[in-house]
Design a protein around this motif. Structure first.
Motif, PDB file in Angstrom:
ATOM      1  N   LEU A   8       7.732  -4.755  -7.289  1.00  0.00           N
ATOM      2  CA  LEU A   8       8.262  -5.841  -6.455  1.00  0.00           C
ATOM      3  C   LEU A   8       7.323  -6.179  -5.301  1.00  0.00           C
ATOM      4  CD1 LEU A   8      12.048  -4.928  -6.346  1.00  0.00           C
ATOM      5  CD2 LEU A   8      11.015  -6.920  -7.438  1.00  0.00           C
ATOM      6  N   CYS A   9       6.766  -5.174  -4.661  1.00  0.00           N
ATOM      7  CA  CYS A   9       5.831  -5.426  -3.559  1.00  0.00           C
ATOM      8  C   CYS A   9       4.574  -6.134  -4.050  1.00  0.00           C
ATOM      9  CB  CYS A   9       5.463  -4.121  -2.841  1.00  0.00           C
ATOM     10  SG  CYS A   9       6.775  -3.522  -1.757  1.00  0.00           S
ATOM     11  N   ILE A  10       4.086  -5.741  -5.223  1.00  0.00           N
ATOM     12  CA  ILE A  10       2.930  -6.428  -5.795  1.00  0.00           C
ATOM     13  C   ILE A  10       3.283  -7.882  -6.086  1.00  0.00           C
ATOM     14  CG2 ILE A  10       1.438  -6.568  -7.846  1.00  0.00           C
ATOM     15  CD1 ILE A  10       1.582  -3.453  -7.894  1.00  0.00           C
ATOM     16  N   ALA A  11       4.453  -8.107  -6.682  1.00  0.00           N
ATOM     17  CA  ALA A  11       4.888  -9.466  -7.006  1.00  0.00           C
ATOM     18  C   ALA A  11       5.037 -10.310  -5.738  1.00  0.00           C
ATOM     19  CB  ALA A  11       6.204  -9.440  -7.783  1.00  0.00           C
ATOM     20  N   LEU A  12       5.591  -9.739  -4.694  1.00  0.00           N
ATOM     21  CA  LEU A  12       5.725 -10.459  -3.423  1.00  0.00           C
ATOM     22  C   LEU A  12       4.360 -10.773  -2.825  1.00  0.00           C
ATOM     23  CD1 LEU A  12       8.683  -8.611  -1.654  1.00  0.00           C
ATOM     24  CD2 LEU A  12       8.650 -10.983  -2.451  1.00  0.00           C
ATOM     25  N   SER A  13       3.458  -9.834  -2.938  1.00  0.00           N
ATOM     26  CA  SER A  13       2.120 -10.025  -2.387  1.00  0.00           C
ATOM     27  C   SER A  13       1.363 -11.123  -3.144  1.00  0.00           C
ATOM     28  CB  SER A  13       1.348  -8.715  -2.438  1.00  0.00           C
ATOM     29  OG  SER A  13       0.089  -8.841  -1.844  1.00  0.00           O
ATOM     30  N   VAL A  14       1.480 -11.128  -4.465  1.00  0.00           N
ATOM     31  CA  VAL A  14       0.818 -12.149  -5.275  1.00  0.00           C
ATOM     32  C   VAL A  14       1.424 -13.519  -4.994  1.00  0.00           C
ATOM     33  CG1 VAL A  14       0.508 -12.965  -7.656  1.00  0.00           C
ATOM     34  CG2 VAL A  14       0.092 -10.564  -7.077  1.00  0.00           C
ATOM     35  N   ARG A  15       2.732 -13.561  -4.859  1.00  0.00           N
ATOM     36  CA  ARG A  15       3.446 -14.809  -4.586  1.00  0.00           C
ATOM     37  C   ARG A  15       3.156 -15.340  -3.192  1.00  0.00           C
ATOM     38  NH1 ARG A  15       9.621 -15.084  -3.363  1.00  0.00           N
ATOM     39  NH2 ARG A  15       8.679 -14.995  -1.340  1.00  0.00           N
ATOM     40  N   GLY A  16       3.087 -14.393  -2.247  1.00  0.00           N
ATOM     41  CA  GLY A  16       2.961 -14.801  -0.847  1.00  0.00           C
ATOM     42  C   GLY A  16       1.567 -15.038  -0.456  1.00  0.00           C
TER      43      GLY A  16
ATOM     44  N   ALA B 265       0.824  -1.210   0.000  1.00  0.00           N
ATOM     45  CA  ALA B 265       0.000   0.000   0.000  1.00  0.00           C
ATOM     46  C   ALA B 265       0.858   1.259   0.000  1.00  0.00           C
ATOM     47  CB  ALA B 265      -0.942  -0.004   1.203  1.00  0.00           C
ATOM     48  N   ILE B 266       1.860   1.313   0.865  1.00  0.00           N
ATOM     49  CA  ILE B 266       2.676   2.537   0.893  1.00  0.00           C
ATOM     50  C   ILE B 266       3.553   2.647  -0.346  1.00  0.00           C
ATOM     51  CG2 ILE B 266       2.604   2.738   3.402  1.00  0.00           C
ATOM     52  CD1 ILE B 266       5.595   1.989   3.393  1.00  0.00           C
ATOM     53  N   SER B 267       3.969   1.504  -0.906  1.00  0.00           N
ATOM     54  CA  SER B 267       4.766   1.583  -2.132  1.00  0.00           C
ATOM     55  C   SER B 267       3.894   2.055  -3.301  1.00  0.00           C
ATOM     56  CB  SER B 267       5.442   0.254  -2.451  1.00  0.00           C
ATOM     57  OG  SER B 267       4.511  -0.721  -2.843  1.00  0.00           O
ATOM     58  N   LEU B 268       2.632   1.666  -3.319  1.00  0.00           N
ATOM     59  CA  LEU B 268       1.723   2.140  -4.367  1.00  0.00           C
ATOM     60  C   LEU B 268       1.444   3.636  -4.214  1.00  0.00           C
ATOM     61  CD1 LEU B 268      -0.763  -0.846  -4.659  1.00  0.00           C
ATOM     62  CD2 LEU B 268       0.932  -0.102  -6.346  1.00  0.00           C
ATOM     63  N   LEU B 269       1.334   4.098  -2.976  1.00  0.00           N
ATOM     64  CA  LEU B 269       1.160   5.542  -2.748  1.00  0.00           C
ATOM     65  C   LEU B 269       2.388   6.321  -3.218  1.00  0.00           C
ATOM     66  CD1 LEU B 269      -0.561   5.592   0.761  1.00  0.00           C
ATOM     67  CD2 LEU B 269      -1.571   6.229  -1.434  1.00  0.00           C
TER      68      LEU B 269
ATOM     69  N   THR C 102      12.875   4.145  -9.055  1.00  0.00           N
ATOM     70  CA  THR C 102      13.015   3.284  -7.879  1.00  0.00           C
ATOM     71  C   THR C 102      11.658   3.032  -7.233  1.00  0.00           C
ATOM     72  OG1 THR C 102      15.256   4.087  -7.483  1.00  0.00           O
ATOM     73  CG2 THR C 102      14.122   3.068  -5.618  1.00  0.00           C
ATOM     74  N   ASN C 103      10.860   4.071  -7.078  1.00  0.00           N
ATOM     75  CA  ASN C 103       9.530   3.906  -6.474  1.00  0.00           C
ATOM     76  C   ASN C 103       8.648   2.988  -7.308  1.00  0.00           C
ATOM     77  OD1 ASN C 103      10.261   5.581  -4.395  1.00  0.00           O
ATOM     78  ND2 ASN C 103       9.222   7.369  -5.214  1.00  0.00           N
ATOM     79  N   TRP C 104       8.690   3.150  -8.637  1.00  0.00           N
ATOM     80  CA  TRP C 104       7.869   2.300  -9.507  1.00  0.00           C
ATOM     81  C   TRP C 104       8.324   0.847  -9.435  1.00  0.00           C
ATOM     82  CZ3 TRP C 104       8.802   6.500 -13.675  1.00  0.00           C
ATOM     83  CH2 TRP C 104       7.964   7.594 -13.418  1.00  0.00           C
ATOM     84  N   LEU C 105       9.646   0.629  -9.407  1.00  0.00           N
ATOM     85  CA  LEU C 105      10.157  -0.741  -9.304  1.00  0.00           C
ATOM     86  C   LEU C 105       9.831  -1.364  -7.948  1.00  0.00           C
ATOM     87  CD1 LEU C 105      13.615  -0.369 -11.091  1.00  0.00           C
ATOM     88  CD2 LEU C 105      11.560  -1.520 -11.950  1.00  0.00           C
ATOM     89  N   LEU C 106       9.925  -0.581  -6.889  1.00  0.00           N
ATOM     90  CA  LEU C 106       9.571  -1.098  -5.559  1.00  0.00           C
ATOM     91  C   LEU C 106       8.092  -1.473  -5.490  1.00  0.00           C
ATOM     92  CD1 LEU C 106      11.629   1.256  -3.227  1.00  0.00           C
ATOM     93  CD2 LEU C 106      11.944  -1.208  -3.536  1.00  0.00           C
ATOM     94  N   ALA C 107       7.250  -0.682  -6.108  1.00  0.00           N
ATOM     95  CA  ALA C 107       5.816  -1.011  -6.135  1.00  0.00           C
ATOM     96  C   ALA C 107       5.585  -2.320  -6.880  1.00  0.00           C
ATOM     97  CB  ALA C 107       5.014   0.127  -6.773  1.00  0.00           C
TER      98      ALA C 107
END
Length: 111
Positions: A103-111, A63-67, A96-101
């Motif tokens: 990555l966080c989405i990918a981690l969330s989907v995976r996890g 959520a914070i990475s998307l913000l 960097t912010n776009w890539l972190l978002a």
């Protein structure tokens, strides 16, 4: 950028800079302070989510990475269409912010 923003506040910049524009205070305070807080907080949230295996922490990180990615989108548009000033540090932070978002989405989907 935080150092440059502080110099601008003291009137110590010799050249015009994006840190002197109204968009440099998008949240009502200097954007550099938001970035200085965002990256360590995101790192802690991702680390805690991995250590505790708690999906709530990962969702919060996402959520914070998307913000941050959305804020970067607004600021990138501003650099291109409004300010029209070069700022390699800004573009580095936006990418960097776009890539972190992502990555966080990918981690969330995976996890």
């Amino acid at each position: 950028m935080l150092n440059k923003a502080q110099k601008a506040a003291r009137g110590q910049l010799a050249e015009p800079s994006v840190v002197q524009t109204p968009r440099a205070r998008l949240l009502g305070f200097n954007n550099a302070w938001a970035g200085a807080a965002f990256y360590p907080i995101l790192a802690i949230l991702v680390w805690v989510s991995a250590a505790v295996a708690g999906p709530i922490w990962l969702r919060l990180a996402m959520a914070i990475s998307l913000l941050a990615a959305a804020m970067s989108l607004v600021l990138a548009y501003s650099l291109l269409r409004v300010t029209k000033m070069p700022c390699p540090y800004c573009w580095t932070a936006h990418v960097t912010n776009w890539l972190l978002a992502i990555l966080c989405i990918a981690l969330s989907v995976r996890g």
